[in-house]
Enzyme design. Structure first.
Site, PDB file in Angstrom:
ATOM      1  N   THR A  82      15.496  28.616 -43.044  1.00 42.26           N
ATOM      2  CA  THR A  82      16.915  28.363 -43.290  1.00 42.26           C
ATOM      3  C   THR A  82      17.426  27.462 -42.175  1.00 42.26           C
ATOM      4  O   THR A  82      17.504  27.878 -41.016  1.00 42.26           O
ATOM      5  CB  THR A  82      17.703  29.685 -43.311  1.00 42.26           C
ATOM      6  N   LYS A 157      20.648  27.128 -50.157  1.00 47.60           N
ATOM      7  CA  LYS A 157      20.381  28.334 -49.367  1.00 47.60           C
ATOM      8  C   LYS A 157      21.617  28.729 -48.561  1.00 47.60           C
ATOM      9  O   LYS A 157      21.915  29.926 -48.401  1.00 47.60           O
ATOM     10  CB  LYS A 157      19.189  28.094 -48.432  1.00 47.60           C
ATOM     11  N   LYS A 225      23.296  33.044 -36.970  1.00 48.36           N
ATOM     12  CA  LYS A 225      22.660  31.740 -37.230  1.00 48.36           C
ATOM     13  C   LYS A 225      22.995  31.234 -38.624  1.00 48.36           C
ATOM     14  O   LYS A 225      23.485  30.110 -38.802  1.00 48.36           O
ATOM     15  CB  LYS A 225      21.142  31.862 -37.089  1.00 48.36           C
TER      16      LYS A 225
END
Length: 295
Positions: A82, A157, A225
Site C-alpha cells: 500500500t 487501495k 500510514k
C-alpha cells in the site's frame, strides 16, 4: 501465505524474507532460498514484492548495493504494498528506465485469504506488462484491473483503506458506547452482525475486542500510514475526507497509548480510556482472567 499458494499450484519459486523461519517453511514446500533481495530477483520472470510501505519498496527495488532492479533486472515487478499513487507512478517509470516493468498491484484480504489464494488485487499496468504477470496474480486471488497507468491501483487501495480504517474505528466506538450503556457486549455483537449496522470489519475485528486479544493480525501502526495516504491525497485533490481524518486521530491515540504493535482492534482501548467502560467480555461459562499482581 502468498508464496505457499503459488508453490501449491506448481510455480517455481525463489524466495527471500527477513524472517528465516518463513523462508525455511517455503523451502520445505519446494522453493529455492535466496540469500539477498538481488539474488531473489536474479533471472526471474516475475518478482512479487509484498512489503509494508513505500520506503521498503524503494529499498527492495532501488538500493544501489542490494536493490532487485538496480543491476540489470529485465523481468516484471508486481508490487503489492500500500503506497501513495504518485509513488507507484514514479517507481514504475524508474523500473522501466532500468530495463524492467512494474505492475501496481496493492492487495486486500489479510493472512487468511492469502493462504487460501483468495486475495483481492487492485491492479494497474500497461496491457503487455500485465499479461506477463497475469498467471501469477490469478493464482493468488481475484484481479481487478483499474487501468493502464501505475498509480490507479494504488488509488483504488486508498479508497478501500479509507473505508476499512473508518469501519474499524467506528466498530470500536459503537462497542464502547454499548459497554458504557451497560449492554452485554457479546449480545451487541450478535445483534449487530444480524442487523443493518454490520460491516466486514465489524464482524472480523470485534471478536478480538471481546476476547481482549492483542495478537497483531493487522497492527494499529498500519493505519496512521494508510490513512495518512488518504489525507495526503485528499489534500492534493482538494477534497475533504473528515471521517478518515477522525479515524486517523483515534489510531494515533492508540499508538500514543503504546499499542502500535497490537492488533488494530485495540483502537477500542482509546474509547475505553476515555469512557471508562470495558468492551472485552468472557464467553458465558468462562471466568475472567485474573489480574497480575504488580511488584
Amino acid at each position: 501465505g502468498m508464496a505457499s499458494t503459488l508453490a501449491s499450484k506448481g510455480f517455481k519459486l525463489k524466495v527471500f524474507d527477513m524472517r528465516a523461519e518463513a523462508v525455511e517453511k517455503l523451502v520445505k514446500e519446494g522453493a529455492e532460498k535466496a540469500a539477498t533481495v538481488r539474488e531473489c530477483a536474479d533471472n526471474v520472470d516475475v518478482l512479487v514484492v509484498a512489503v509494508v510501505n513505500d520506503k521498503q519498496v524503494s529499498s527492495v527495488l532501488f538500493d544501489e548495493t542490494t536493490g532487485a532492479v538496480s543491476s540489470g533486472f529485465q523481468g516484471t515487478c508486481v508490487v503489492c504494498a500500500t503506497v501513495p499513487p504518485a509513488f507507484a507512478e514514479e517507481a514504475a517509470a524508474k523500473v522501466a528506465k532500468l530495463g524492467g516493468s512494474y505492475v501496481d498491484a496493492p492487495m486486500s484480504g489479510g493472512t487468511i485469504k492469502a493462504a487460501a489464494g483468495q486475495l483481492t488485487f487492485m491492479v494497474s499496468a500497461e496491457a503487455a506488462v500485465l499479461e506477463r504477470a497475469k498467471a501469477t496474480l490469478d493464482a493468488m486471488g481475484k484481479v481487478y484491473v483499474l487501468g493502464s497507468k501505475p498509480g490507479q491501483g494504488s488509488s483504488m487501495k486508498m479508497v478501500n483503506q479509507l473505508l476499512a480504517g473508518v469501519h474499524i474505528a467506528t466498530a470500536a466506538e459503537a462497542m464502547a458506547l454499548g459497554a458504557k450503556a451497560g449492554l452485554d457486549t457479546r449480545q451487541v455483537f450478535e445483534i449487530i452482525t444480524s442487523a443493518a449496522g454490520n460491516s466486514w470489519m465489524f464482524e472480523n475485528r470485534v471478536p478480538h475486542m471481546l476476547d481482549d486479544d492483542p495478537t497483531p493480525h493487522s497492527a494499529v501502526d498500519i493505519w496512521p500510514k494508510d490513512l495518512g495516504i488518504v489525507m495526503d491525497e485528499s489534500k492534493r485533490l482538494g477534497f475533504p475526507c473528515p471521517m478518515a481524518g477522525q479515524a486517523m486521530q483515534q489510531f494515533l491515540a492508540a499508538r500514543g497509548l503504546g499499542l502500535g504493535s497490537k492488533d488494530d482492534s485495540f483502537v477500542v482501548k482509546v474509547y475505553e480510556a476515555l469512557g471508562g467502560a470495558k468492551v472485552a467480555r468472557p464467553m458465558e461459562g468462562e471466568k475472567p482472567a485474573k489480574k497480575q499482581k504488580r511488584e
